[in-house]
Design a protein around this motif. Structure first.
Motif: not given
Length: 137
Positions: A11-13, A42-43, A57-61, A81-83
């Motif tokens: 998520i962060l890297h 990642g996005g 939130e943006q990364v996960l969305n 975790m699936k995501l």
């Protein structure tokens, strides 16, 4: 790498930069210090110039928008975790609970899952993530 380290890293890297290890809560955990490199998951939500916080939130969305499954990462540790393409089995979640020093009954998976989700969000914030107020405990 620990499960928590994998979550934080993805998520962060998302492009493999920075440390992949999450800060331990109170005890030092010498299990892993290596990074895994690029995760490819990642996005474009990571800050371009360094310095700024990663918008969790943006990364996960962004990841959810590209995923064919309808995953409720905002409230479900299993879906989160699936995501992230991580093992979301009960065994894996119990391992994550051990990493995060869960003291409750691991056979009460519903209670454990709620606790895990809150702790993962907290660890993301502690490790430089910008977390929306509605996800904080």
């Amino acid at each position: 790498m620990s499960l928590l380290g994998s979550i934080v890293s993805k998520i962060l890297h998302p492009f493999g930069g920075g440390s992949a290890e999450a800060a331990p809560s109170e005890s030092s955990n010498p299990t892993s210090t290596a990074t895994t490199g690029s995760t490819g998951s990642g996005g474009a939500a990571a800050p371009a110039g360094g310095g700024g916080k990663v918008d969790v939130e943006q990364v996960l969305n962004d990841m959810a928008a590209k995923n064919p499954q309808q995953l409720n990462w905002r409230t479900s540790i299993v879906d989160l975790m699936k995501l992230l393409d991580l093992d979301s089995s009960l065994t894996a979640r119990k391992q994550l609970a051990d990493e995060l020093h869960y003291t409750g009954d691991k056979d009460d998976s519903a209670t454990m899952n709620v606790w895990l989700h809150k702790q993962v969000i907290k660890k993301l914030e502690e490790n430089g993530g910008k977390v929306p107020a509605d996800l904080k405990d």
